[in-house]
Design a protein around this motif. Sequence first.
Motif, PDB file in Angstrom:
ATOM      1  N   GLY A   1      27.587   5.114  -0.510  1.00 31.55           N
ATOM      2  CA  GLY A   1      26.573   4.703   0.452  1.00 31.55           C
ATOM      3  C   GLY A   1      25.572   3.719  -0.117  1.00 31.55           C
ATOM      4  O   GLY A   1      24.412   4.068  -0.359  1.00 31.55           O
ATOM      5  N   VAL A   2      26.037   2.495  -0.320  1.00 31.58           N
ATOM      6  CA  VAL A   2      25.168   1.428  -0.841  1.00 31.58           C
ATOM      7  C   VAL A   2      25.323   0.214   0.065  1.00 31.58           C
ATOM      8  O   VAL A   2      26.447  -0.143   0.412  1.00 31.58           O
ATOM      9  N   ASP A   3      24.209  -0.401   0.427  1.00 30.20           N
ATOM     10  CA  ASP A   3      24.280  -1.672   1.148  1.00 30.20           C
ATOM     11  C   ASP A   3      23.924  -2.784   0.167  1.00 30.20           C
ATOM     12  O   ASP A   3      22.752  -2.983  -0.156  1.00 30.20           O
ATOM     13  N   PRO A   4      24.932  -3.511  -0.320  1.00 32.43           N
ATOM     14  CA  PRO A   4      24.652  -4.526  -1.342  1.00 32.43           C
ATOM     15  C   PRO A   4      23.667  -5.593  -0.871  1.00 32.43           C
ATOM     16  O   PRO A   4      22.974  -6.187  -1.679  1.00 32.43           O
ATOM     17  N   LEU A   5      23.604  -5.797   0.449  1.00 25.56           N
ATOM     18  CA  LEU A   5      22.688  -6.823   0.957  1.00 25.56           C
ATOM     19  C   LEU A   5      21.226  -6.426   0.743  1.00 25.56           C
ATOM     20  O   LEU A   5      20.323  -7.258   0.785  1.00 25.56           O
ATOM     21  N   GLN A   6      21.009  -5.109   0.517  1.00 24.09           N
ATOM     22  CA  GLN A   6      19.631  -4.663   0.299  1.00 24.09           C
ATOM     23  C   GLN A   6      19.238  -4.690  -1.178  1.00 24.09           C
ATOM     24  O   GLN A   6      18.130  -4.306  -1.532  1.00 24.09           O
ATOM     25  N   VAL A   7      20.175  -5.083  -2.021  1.00 25.94           N
ATOM     26  CA  VAL A   7      19.853  -5.186  -3.454  1.00 25.94           C
ATOM     27  C   VAL A   7      19.256  -6.575  -3.685  1.00 25.94           C
ATOM     28  O   VAL A   7      19.971  -7.555  -3.848  1.00 25.94           O
ATOM     29  N   GLU A   8      17.933  -6.634  -3.667  1.00 27.77           N
ATOM     30  CA  GLU A   8      17.261  -7.946  -3.786  1.00 27.77           C
ATOM     31  C   GLU A   8      16.735  -8.179  -5.195  1.00 27.77           C
ATOM     32  O   GLU A   8      16.507  -9.312  -5.594  1.00 27.77           O
ATOM     33  N   THR A   9      16.491  -7.093  -5.946  1.00 25.01           N
ATOM     34  CA  THR A   9      15.946  -7.273  -7.303  1.00 25.01           C
ATOM     35  C   THR A   9      16.703  -6.355  -8.269  1.00 25.01           C
ATOM     36  O   THR A   9      17.922  -6.454  -8.354  1.00 25.01           O
ATOM     37  N   ASN A  10      15.997  -5.486  -8.979  1.00 24.67           N
ATOM     38  CA  ASN A  10      16.664  -4.673 -10.005  1.00 24.67           C
ATOM     39  C   ASN A  10      16.887  -3.219  -9.583  1.00 24.67           C
ATOM     40  O   ASN A  10      17.150  -2.382 -10.418  1.00 24.67           O
ATOM     41  N   PHE A  11      16.751  -2.929  -8.281  1.00 23.95           N
ATOM     42  CA  PHE A  11      16.958  -1.570  -7.776  1.00 23.95           C
ATOM     43  C   PHE A  11      18.239  -1.513  -6.941  1.00 23.95           C
ATOM     44  O   PHE A  11      18.528  -2.445  -6.194  1.00 23.95           O
ATOM     45  N   VAL A  12      18.943  -0.379  -7.048  1.00 24.39           N
ATOM     46  CA  VAL A  12      20.057  -0.099  -6.131  1.00 24.39           C
ATOM     47  C   VAL A  12      19.784   1.266  -5.511  1.00 24.39           C
ATOM     48  O   VAL A  12      19.574   2.239  -6.234  1.00 24.39           O
ATOM     49  N   PHE A  13      19.762   1.331  -4.190  1.00 27.05           N
ATOM     50  CA  PHE A  13      19.613   2.611  -3.491  1.00 27.05           C
ATOM     51  C   PHE A  13      21.003   3.135  -3.137  1.00 27.05           C
ATOM     52  O   PHE A  13      21.831   2.394  -2.603  1.00 27.05           O
ATOM     53  N   LEU A  14      21.222   4.403  -3.445  1.00 27.08           N
ATOM     54  CA  LEU A  14      22.531   5.025  -3.237  1.00 27.08           C
ATOM     55  C   LEU A  14      22.335   6.284  -2.391  1.00 27.08           C
ATOM     56  O   LEU A  14      21.661   7.226  -2.824  1.00 27.08           O
ATOM     57  N   ASP A  15      22.922   6.292  -1.180  1.00 28.24           N
ATOM     58  CA  ASP A  15      22.767   7.425  -0.264  1.00 28.24           C
ATOM     59  C   ASP A  15      23.887   8.433  -0.520  1.00 28.24           C
ATOM     60  O   ASP A  15      25.059   8.133  -0.275  1.00 28.24           O
ATOM     61  N   VAL A  16      23.521   9.621  -1.015  1.00 32.03           N
ATOM     62  CA  VAL A  16      24.543  10.635  -1.309  1.00 32.03           C
ATOM     63  C   VAL A  16      24.719  11.605  -0.141  1.00 32.03           C
ATOM     64  O   VAL A  16      25.568  12.500  -0.203  1.00 32.03           O
ATOM     65  N   GLY A  17      23.957  11.416   0.937  1.00 28.06           N
ATOM     66  CA  GLY A  17      24.074  12.273   2.120  1.00 28.06           C
ATOM     67  C   GLY A  17      25.495  12.311   2.673  1.00 28.06           C
ATOM     68  O   GLY A  17      26.042  13.396   2.924  1.00 28.06           O
ATOM     69  N   PRO A  18      26.151  11.134   2.861  1.00 25.46           N
ATOM     70  CA  PRO A  18      27.512  11.130   3.411  1.00 25.46           C
ATOM     71  C   PRO A  18      28.515  11.903   2.548  1.00 25.46           C
ATOM     72  O   PRO A  18      29.576  12.283   3.019  1.00 25.46           O
ATOM     73  N   LEU A  19      28.199  12.122   1.275  1.00 27.55           N
ATOM     74  CA  LEU A  19      29.101  12.872   0.390  1.00 27.55           C
ATOM     75  C   LEU A  19      28.842  14.378   0.486  1.00 27.55           C
ATOM     76  O   LEU A  19      29.491  15.172  -0.201  1.00 27.55           O
ATOM     77  N   GLY A  20      27.871  14.760   1.314  1.00 25.22           N
ATOM     78  CA  GLY A  20      27.530  16.171   1.452  1.00 25.22           C
ATOM     79  C   GLY A  20      26.783  16.720   0.239  1.00 25.22           C
ATOM     80  O   GLY A  20      26.797  17.929  -0.014  1.00 25.22           O
ATOM     81  N   LEU A  21      26.136  15.842  -0.509  1.00 21.34           N
ATOM     82  CA  LEU A  21      25.419  16.262  -1.718  1.00 21.34           C
ATOM     83  C   LEU A  21      23.914  16.127  -1.518  1.00 21.34           C
ATOM     84  O   LEU A  21      23.452  15.232  -0.811  1.00 21.34           O
ATOM     85  N   THR A  22      23.188  17.033  -2.159  1.00 20.35           N
ATOM     86  CA  THR A  22      21.736  16.846  -2.217  1.00 20.35           C
ATOM     87  C   THR A  22      21.436  15.901  -3.385  1.00 20.35           C
ATOM     88  O   THR A  22      22.295  15.662  -4.248  1.00 20.35           O
ATOM     89  N   GLN A  23      20.196  15.433  -3.436  1.00 20.87           N
ATOM     90  CA  GLN A  23      19.793  14.583  -4.571  1.00 20.87           C
ATOM     91  C   GLN A  23      20.036  15.323  -5.882  1.00 20.87           C
ATOM     92  O   GLN A  23      20.587  14.766  -6.838  1.00 20.87           O
ATOM     93  N   ALA A  24      19.609  16.601  -5.923  1.00 20.94           N
ATOM     94  CA  ALA A  24      19.682  17.367  -7.183  1.00 20.94           C
ATOM     95  C   ALA A  24      21.139  17.570  -7.600  1.00 20.94           C
ATOM     96  O   ALA A  24      21.488  17.414  -8.782  1.00 20.94           O
ATOM     97  N   GLU A  25      22.006  17.900  -6.631  1.00 24.34           N
ATOM     98  CA  GLU A  25      23.435  18.098  -6.958  1.00 24.34           C
ATOM     99  C   GLU A  25      24.053  16.807  -7.494  1.00 24.34           C
ATOM    100  O   GLU A  25      24.782  16.811  -8.486  1.00 24.34           O
ATOM    101  N   ALA A  26      23.747  15.707  -6.818  1.00 23.85           N
ATOM    102  CA  ALA A  26      24.330  14.422  -7.236  1.00 23.85           C
ATOM    103  C   ALA A  26      23.828  14.051  -8.629  1.00 23.85           C
ATOM    104  O   ALA A  26      24.609  13.597  -9.483  1.00 23.85           O
TER     105      ALA A  26
END
Length: 350
Positions: free
Chosen positions: A274-299
């Motif tokens: 769950g990453v939208d490469p178009l939203q990577v504008e600088t040195n951060f990448v946001f990764l959504d683990v919700g679709p994998l059925g994982l919590t932040q802590a589990e991931a």
Amino acid sequence: MAVIDLRSDTVTQPTPAMREAIAAAAVGDEQEREDPTVLELERRVAALLGHEEAVFVPTATMANQIALRVLTRPGDELLAEENSHVFLYEQGGPAVFSGLVMRGLPGRHGRIAPEQIRAAVRDWSSGHMPITRLVSLENTHNSSGGRVWTLEEIDAVVATARELDLRVHLDGARVLNAATALGVPAAEIGGRFDTTTLCLSKGLGCPLGALVAGSAELMVAARRAKHLFGGAMRQAGIVAAAGVHALDHHVERLADDHARARRLGEAWSAAGLGVDPLQVETNFVFLDVGPLGLTQAEAMRKLDDAGVRLSDTVHPTILRAVTHLGISDEDVDRASELVPRALGAARVAA
Ligand SMILES: Cc1ncc(COP(=O)(O)O)c(C=O)c1O
């Protein structure tokens, strides 16, 4: 195999060359304004950010809080995007240190619109309401994933603020990342504000340090506030030397961090994460683990086990990867494979 630490650009170690610059620094009593290295850093950063003067402080949090204090009076109202660092991560500092009423506005990718400011300004003429005095913007915007305000967007908000007789502060902890992404000098961004913060201990790779910049008059007040907050130091050239070194050697390379983040985003997206490469504008990448059925802590646990560290964010299912001085192309290659595998992505490279 060494752990690939993508939690933040604050995890960097000083390079050997930076340690040499630190060791060789000429120093003096900074509180008395006798430290030549601090004075040099302050001069250079003022010019870099498009301001008359700058004041060296230990952290970007202190730089922000000093700026908010010198631009306001107790009881004034501060407007900022609701997830901005000054609102979320500075323990209510604007209320504690400056007696400000903090009014968060919902943002889009960390940006607020001129109409929101116009609608939020109080009519305090009857004597009841707080005086809306200051707008604080953040570029790049941390909680939205290192997103960038363009000059046009800044101009629109700043023009509206000026028309409404409001002051404007820029939390530019990562303003050099924003300048790199936009391809403009940082002064083009920072100079549009009354005060601008720059952090040295993020993409610039210093062990500590930040500056607040503004007019000579405001910086007189900023020096007093710095002393009040316990930030007036002694032989601080020891750390300012790292800042001078970073300005010479670590600014142009921010583009490498951005390219590496883009590459990570593209690889993870291609692997079905769950990453939208178009939203990577600088040195951060946001990764959504919700679709994998994982919590932040589990991931994060799975990733830790695989030797890759990411951090959580204010968004419930989103993790963050941040590239920096300590992340090489080889690290990006490895993380491109390890992360999808560890998280059980749909299309892990064979
Ligand atoms: C946008 C922004 N402003 C200010 C700060 C504060 O920096 P420090 O924790 O070094 O005081 C941070 C730190 O992450 C930040 O991301």
